[in-house]
Design a protein around this motif. Sequence first.
Motif, mmCIF file in Angstrom:
data_model
loop_
_atom_site.group_PDB
_atom_site.id
_atom_site.type_symbol
_atom_site.label_atom_id
_atom_site.label_comp_id
_atom_site.label_asym_id
_atom_site.label_seq_id
_atom_site.Cartn_x
_atom_site.Cartn_y
_atom_site.Cartn_z
ATOM 1 N N VAL A 173 0.421 -8.101 6.380
ATOM 2 C CA VAL A 173 0.560 -9.550 6.276
ATOM 3 C C VAL A 173 1.949 -9.913 5.759
ATOM 4 N N ASP A 227 -6.891 -4.415 -0.894
ATOM 5 C CA ASP A 227 -7.495 -3.433 -0.002
ATOM 6 C C ASP A 227 -9.002 -3.455 -0.188
ATOM 7 N N VAL A 239 -7.750 -5.818 7.276
ATOM 8 C CA VAL A 239 -6.683 -6.664 6.731
ATOM 9 C C VAL A 239 -5.874 -5.888 5.700
ATOM 10 N N ILE A 250 -3.651 -16.793 9.201
ATOM 11 C CA ILE A 250 -2.879 -16.951 7.964
ATOM 12 C C ILE A 250 -1.643 -17.771 8.271
ATOM 13 N N VAL A 272 -6.169 -12.532 11.916
ATOM 14 C CA VAL A 272 -6.767 -11.251 11.537
ATOM 15 C C VAL A 272 -8.204 -11.200 12.046
ATOM 16 N N ALA A 273 -8.505 -10.213 12.830
ATOM 17 C CA ALA A 273 -9.877 -10.032 13.329
ATOM 18 C C ALA A 273 -10.170 -8.540 13.264
ATOM 19 N N VAL A 315 4.596 -12.014 7.832
ATOM 20 C CA VAL A 315 4.981 -13.329 7.299
ATOM 21 C C VAL A 315 6.495 -13.409 7.147
ATOM 22 N N ARG A 363 0.879 -1.155 0.000
ATOM 23 C CA ARG A 363 0.000 0.000 0.000
ATOM 24 C C ARG A 363 0.920 1.209 0.000
ATOM 25 N N PHE A 398 -11.509 -10.053 5.730
ATOM 26 C CA PHE A 398 -10.970 -11.353 6.101
ATOM 27 C C PHE A 398 -10.925 -11.467 7.610
ATOM 28 N N LYS A 399 -11.396 -12.580 8.098
ATOM 29 C CA LYS A 399 -11.281 -12.878 9.525
ATOM 30 C C LYS A 399 -10.807 -14.306 9.650
ATOM 31 N N GLY A 400 -9.668 -14.489 10.262
ATOM 32 C CA GLY A 400 -9.127 -15.837 10.401
ATOM 33 C C GLY A 400 -7.630 -15.778 10.572
ATOM 34 N N GLN A 419 -2.501 -6.151 3.060
ATOM 35 C CA GLN A 419 -1.478 -6.993 2.432
ATOM 36 C C GLN A 419 -0.088 -6.629 2.943
ATOM 37 N N ILE A 471 -4.095 -10.214 -0.631
ATOM 38 C CA ILE A 471 -5.378 -9.671 -0.155
ATOM 39 C C ILE A 471 -5.486 -8.231 -0.616
ATOM 40 N N ILE A 482 -0.258 -15.352 11.822
ATOM 41 C CA ILE A 482 -1.100 -14.154 11.903
ATOM 42 C C ILE A 482 -2.566 -14.534 12.094
#
Lengths: 220, 170
Positions: free
Chosen positions: A54, B138, A49, B146, A66-67, A58, A13, B142-144, A51, B136, A64
């Motif tokens: 992440v 923008d 979320v 990785i 994500v919530a 990673v 981003r 997503f919830k979970g 990128q 992913i 990870i």
Amino acid sequence: MMRPQTHQHAPHRSTGAGSTPGHSSPALEWIWKYLSDLPSPRIMDCGPVSQATVDVLVRRGAKIHVADLITPLLRDEAQFWDRRGKIASFRTDFFLSQLLPIAPESLTGIFAWNLFDLLPHEAHAQVAARWFSFLRPGGLLFCIVREPRLEKGSETTWWLENLTTLGSGREGTKAFAYAVVTNREVERLAPGASVKTFLTRSGRREVVVVIQGDSTTGQN
Amino acid sequence: MWWEKKSRGAGPQDEKDASLTVVSSHPSASLADPAPRNVEMPTANYNHTVIGRSMVLHGELSGKEDLLIEGQFAGTINLPENCVTVGAGGEVKAEVRARQVIVQGAVTGNISAGEKIEIRKTGHVVGDLVAAAIAIEDGAFFKGSIDIVREQAHHAAAAAASQPVLRELE
């Protein structure tokens, strides 16, 4: 011993029209030094979320979770409010039900970003208690809280551009709905924990709350 | 496949919808960018299958073709050598195992991909992701959790899973 990885990665981003230039985060620097012995920290990201985040995590070897709790709050979703009485009350239990099922004491860190600024103060204690129940001994909570002089920008979102640099969306114009979260309030949320506050030039404080215990115990 | 038969056996309205779902593309085309809705494309021999918008399927799906889901599916999807695309209108409640998974619609369930999982900006995923690479966009939800695993490890896990079956065959 694994050293903190501080090399730069190209952010997904980019700092374009919808974002401000990334800025170095003293709290993140502290966090990754603190976690330097952990090859695979388990991190929960409570923001939208991203990128970039992440990828950064990673590369660091993190597992990870994500919530996204921030997006629903930014939308001020009516479902979080009980308006049956004269005064609307925040449905903290329902809000917390949006979280993933996470085993107690299973996380190394929680990135809460600016969530406390978006929550009514009466919900802070319950939300913090739930988060701390997810953290292992020595685990940490990272959050960003505004200074009193910052009156607008509640919709600003945050992400990691690299391990020690925060990216943020363009400073918003929406006023903060709740009073400033003070350092003392944060300390009260985590009795017995170590609270580290880092001042920044962005009109916000970066806060790291470290639960008592050894961060290297019980890691996978 | 059982679900293909089911779709063919549907009524006139379904036949009409089904005709929209016969989206066979040029061999060089990819399900990564499915055709716009309501655009009927010529049939070709390219191996992929479409679950159309009006289809509601439950069960276990396995095979060796790429799959585009524009309708609803619940159960398990096991296409370890192929690409599964959940279109913008697709709703999947399933454990998904594939080579590549692209989500433009909604998925509830764990996704495992040998290569890559992509969640596009219209995508909505609740479940755990395991893949060699994850993208992913923008705006995606997503919830979970990785988990990035190397492809080698993924294959090893798959091989280990198939080991008891091989022994039985021997």
